[in-house]
Design a protein around this motif. Structure first.
Motif, PDB file in Angstrom:
ATOM      1  N   PRO A 199       0.815  -1.208   0.000  1.00  0.00           N
ATOM      2  CA  PRO A 199       0.000   0.000   0.000  1.00  0.00           C
ATOM      3  C   PRO A 199       0.849   1.260   0.000  1.00  0.00           C
ATOM      4  O   PRO A 199       1.988   1.242   0.472  1.00  0.00           O
ATOM      5  N   SER A 201       1.699   3.772   1.888  1.00  0.00           N
ATOM      6  CA  SER A 201       1.545   4.126   3.297  1.00  0.00           C
ATOM      7  C   SER A 201       1.944   5.573   3.538  1.00  0.00           C
ATOM      8  O   SER A 201       2.665   6.188   2.763  1.00  0.00           O
ATOM      9  N   VAL A 310      -5.824  10.354   2.426  1.00  0.00           N
ATOM     10  CA  VAL A 310      -5.759   9.635   3.698  1.00  0.00           C
ATOM     11  C   VAL A 310      -5.394  10.593   4.834  1.00  0.00           C
ATOM     12  O   VAL A 310      -6.028  10.583   5.893  1.00  0.00           O
ATOM     13  N   TYR A 320     -13.683   6.063   1.647  1.00  0.00           N
ATOM     14  CA  TYR A 320     -12.566   5.181   1.311  1.00  0.00           C
ATOM     15  C   TYR A 320     -11.817   5.710   0.101  1.00  0.00           C
ATOM     16  O   TYR A 320     -12.326   6.540  -0.659  1.00  0.00           O
ATOM     17  N   GLN A 326      -5.393  -1.616  -3.809  1.00  0.00           N
ATOM     18  CA  GLN A 326      -5.498  -1.422  -2.369  1.00  0.00           C
ATOM     19  C   GLN A 326      -6.653  -0.481  -2.073  1.00  0.00           C
ATOM     20  O   GLN A 326      -6.957   0.421  -2.864  1.00  0.00           O
ATOM     21  N   TRP A 328      -8.202   1.989   1.145  1.00  0.00           N
ATOM     22  CA  TRP A 328      -8.003   2.544   2.488  1.00  0.00           C
ATOM     23  C   TRP A 328      -9.361   2.809   3.103  1.00  0.00           C
ATOM     24  O   TRP A 328     -10.223   3.466   2.510  1.00  0.00           O
ATOM     25  N   TRP A 334      -5.039   0.511   5.040  1.00  0.00           N
ATOM     26  CA  TRP A 334      -4.902  -0.066   3.707  1.00  0.00           C
ATOM     27  C   TRP A 334      -5.113  -1.581   3.738  1.00  0.00           C
ATOM     28  O   TRP A 334      -4.550  -2.277   4.567  1.00  0.00           O
ATOM     29  N   LYS A 335      -5.962  -2.048   2.814  1.00  0.00           N
ATOM     30  CA  LYS A 335      -6.224  -3.475   2.655  1.00  0.00           C
ATOM     31  C   LYS A 335      -6.207  -3.820   1.171  1.00  0.00           C
ATOM     32  O   LYS A 335      -6.414  -2.953   0.308  1.00  0.00           O
TER      33      LYS A 335
END
Length: 357
Positions: A199, A201, A310, A320, A326, A328, A334-335
């Motif tokens: 992700p 990040s 984010v 989201y 990915q 968020w 993050w998935k």
């Protein structure tokens, strides 16, 4: 100056080009127009946002529920902090009232309580009798007032402490709701966890480097901190036309103000998700529009844009963000999120998707 023959030839060539473009399923672009996607997000009838409509409905419900519970939790925490000040103040008042009543009781113990009959009988004149009667009334009033104020202070302290207990129970309730909403979102995402990638990040690791995010201007809230209900009521300024919500327009403008000025498309009349509701936008990673997988500087642009949303999620009411397989979520970070068709558009490897509350 072009001759009439040359002008007719130019018009004929333009007509042929437009006819070919329509025949091939495209749309002719006027000269000087803004860059348009080189690849459409999805063919008509396809689900272009990845996952399934049911998955996105679950994610929307989970994120909204999480944000509502978080707002209630934050409100309760602030209320508890205010009550803590109230408890301290009432306890100080209670101590002072207790001291005053104690002094009255101690004086009565040392000197003996002044009896009404003896005080009046010892009067040497009618005037003295009346003075002593008035003095007795004042003493009784002072004692009653001190006792009443002491009881009021006790009641206020008890009520403040009870209110703190209520807020603690409310916080426990909202924390439980947040945990359930987080579980709901992550359970729904298990169908999309087969194609994980690193992700983007906030620390700058993962999908590539990023620059420090600009602090976005907060979107308007209700007086209680909640997000006001909004409809698709303002014009979509992107080439998609249609309508979007005022909050979506605010997020779009904040992204532009932060320097993210590449091609954007918001409203779509069909399909599922937030686009038809005017609550979502797709931000192309490439300057030319929605092409293939973003790489190099284009991927860095997408990383930075995703990180901007984010980092400003609470200010922009972000439900989201989807980018590079990915997603968020405010509840889970993050998935992994797989596409519906395995193409750059549904995998979100050529654009950053933003959905707002």
């Amino acid at each position: 100056m072009p001759t009439p023959v040359r002008r007719r030839a130019a018009r004929t060539a333009a007509l042929i080009a437009a006819t070919l473009a329509v025949a091939l399923g495209g749309t002719p672009v006027p000269a000087g127009a803004a860059a348009v996607p080189t690849t459409a997000l999805a063919a008509p009838g396809q689900d272009e946002e990845g996952g399934t409509p049911a998955l996105r409905a679950q994610l929307e419900a989970a994120s909204k529920g999480y944000l509502d519970a978080k707002r209630a939790l934050d409100t309760s925490v602030k209320r508890q902090q205010q009550l803590a000040v109230e408890v301290k103040r009432t306890e100080t008042e209670l101590a002072e009232r207790s001291r005053q009543v104690g002094e009255i009781a101690g004086l009565a113990y040392r000197t003996g309580r002044l009896g009404s009959a003896s005080a009046l009988l010892n009067s040497s004149s009618p005037e003295g009798f009346m003075d002593r009667a008035a003095a007795l009334d004042q003493v009784a009033a002072n004692e009653d007032r001190a006792l009443r104020q002491l009881q009021e202070a006790r009641d206020k302290a008890a009520q403040a402490k009870l209110a703190v207990e209520v807020e603690i129970r409310e916080q426990t309730k909202q924390t439980t709701v947040m945990a359930k909403r987080k579980q709901q979102a992550e359970k729904a995402l298990t169908v999309a966890n087969e194609r994980a990638s690193d992700p983007p990040s906030s620390s700058g690791s993962g999908s590539g480097s990023r620059t420090a995010s600009t602090r976005a201007k907060p979107a308007p809230r209700n007086s209680d901190g909640s997000w006001p209900s909004e409809s698709c009521s303002v014009n979509d300024p992107t080439p998609a036309n249609g309508c979007i919500t005022p909050r979506t327009l605010h997020a779009l403008n904040q992204a532009k103000a932060a320097g993210f000025t590449r091609y954007v498309s918001c409203y779509r009349p069909g399909g599922s998700g937030e686009h038809p509701k005017g609550r979502a936008c797709d931000f192309a990673a490439q300057k030319s529009g929605f092409g293939g997988d973003a790489t190099g500087g284009d991927r860095t642009y997408g990383n930075n844009l995703a990180a901007f949303f984010v980092d400003n999620s609470d200010r922009l009411a972000v439900l989201y963000v989807i980018w590079y397989r990915q997603i968020w979520l405010p509840s889970s970070g993050w998935k992994s999120y797989s596409g519906a068709n395995g193409d750059p558009s549904s995998d979100h490897t050529n654009h950053v998707h933003l959905s707002v509350y």
